[in-house]
Enzyme design. Sequence first.
Site, PDB file in Angstrom:
ATOM      1  N   ASP A 179     -13.457  33.673   1.268  1.00 23.68           N
ATOM      2  CA  ASP A 179     -12.296  33.093   0.600  1.00 23.68           C
ATOM      3  C   ASP A 179     -11.695  31.954   1.424  1.00 23.68           C
ATOM      4  OD1 ASP A 179     -12.447  34.830  -1.551  1.00 23.68           O
ATOM      5  OD2 ASP A 179     -11.079  36.297  -0.660  1.00 23.68           O
ATOM      6  N   TYR A 227     -18.353  41.657   9.752  1.00 22.61           N
ATOM      7  CA  TYR A 227     -17.115  40.874   9.809  1.00 22.61           C
ATOM      8  C   TYR A 227     -16.239  41.422  10.931  1.00 22.61           C
ATOM      9  CZ  TYR A 227     -17.850  38.672   5.215  1.00 22.61           C
ATOM     10  OH  TYR A 227     -18.336  37.934   4.159  1.00 22.61           O
TER      11      TYR A 227
END
Length: 241
Positions: A51, A110
């Site tokens: 994003d 992540y």
Amino acid sequence: MMKIKIIFSYDGSAFLGSASQPHKKGVQDALSGALSHLGIVSPLLMASRTDKGVHASYAVASVGCGDHFVNLEYLQKQLNKFSHPFIHIKKIEKVKDDFEVRFDVKSREYRYIFSHSSYSPFMASYVHFYPKFDLDKANELLGFFVGKKDLKFFCKSGGDNKTTLREIFIARAYAYKDFSIFHFKANGFLRGQIRLSVASVLKVLEGKMSEKELKEQIEAKKQYNHFLAPPNGLYLSRICY
């Protein structure tokens, strides 16, 4: 024509997301533009999407190019001239023609970075400034995520996923200097999954949500948290094939 794999990093604060955008403000647009300067105009495919504001220390893309690009180190050097300052090419490798940059992925990782130091506007785009918290408790809560789970309540709308089932291999917290870091590794992630997970754990640490409620949300019984952690602390840190 040969196919190459590009391993790169990027500063997500400079883009509207990793995917191509209508106004050419995505990472994919910038990297495609850099490639076009070198005469490489085949469609660029990305292994993962992030994003707006989310960074990557290790991202992967693939593209077809002419067989005359035999010196990949030279290609890397030239590509960096057109990719800097917000994208850096770390390595370029030749791959087989049937290589699927997205669907051949075995796992993705992540990291979400919290800074417990004094606020700095120079760091604000790269960490989430947050008061110190109980790291052992955070580790305990993150452990609830490990395993095969239906994470339908940890998913933003708008994704193209056929299923919300995911297998989480690692979910842990650790300290580094004046930072706390949440580390996630899975066979795949849903849109917004990590930011929803981070925000939910923080809510429990803040006493705004109970452990029982967190477990129920992970078990897909009921959604108690709809809020996402800010994007600036999140980094795509590894993709394995």
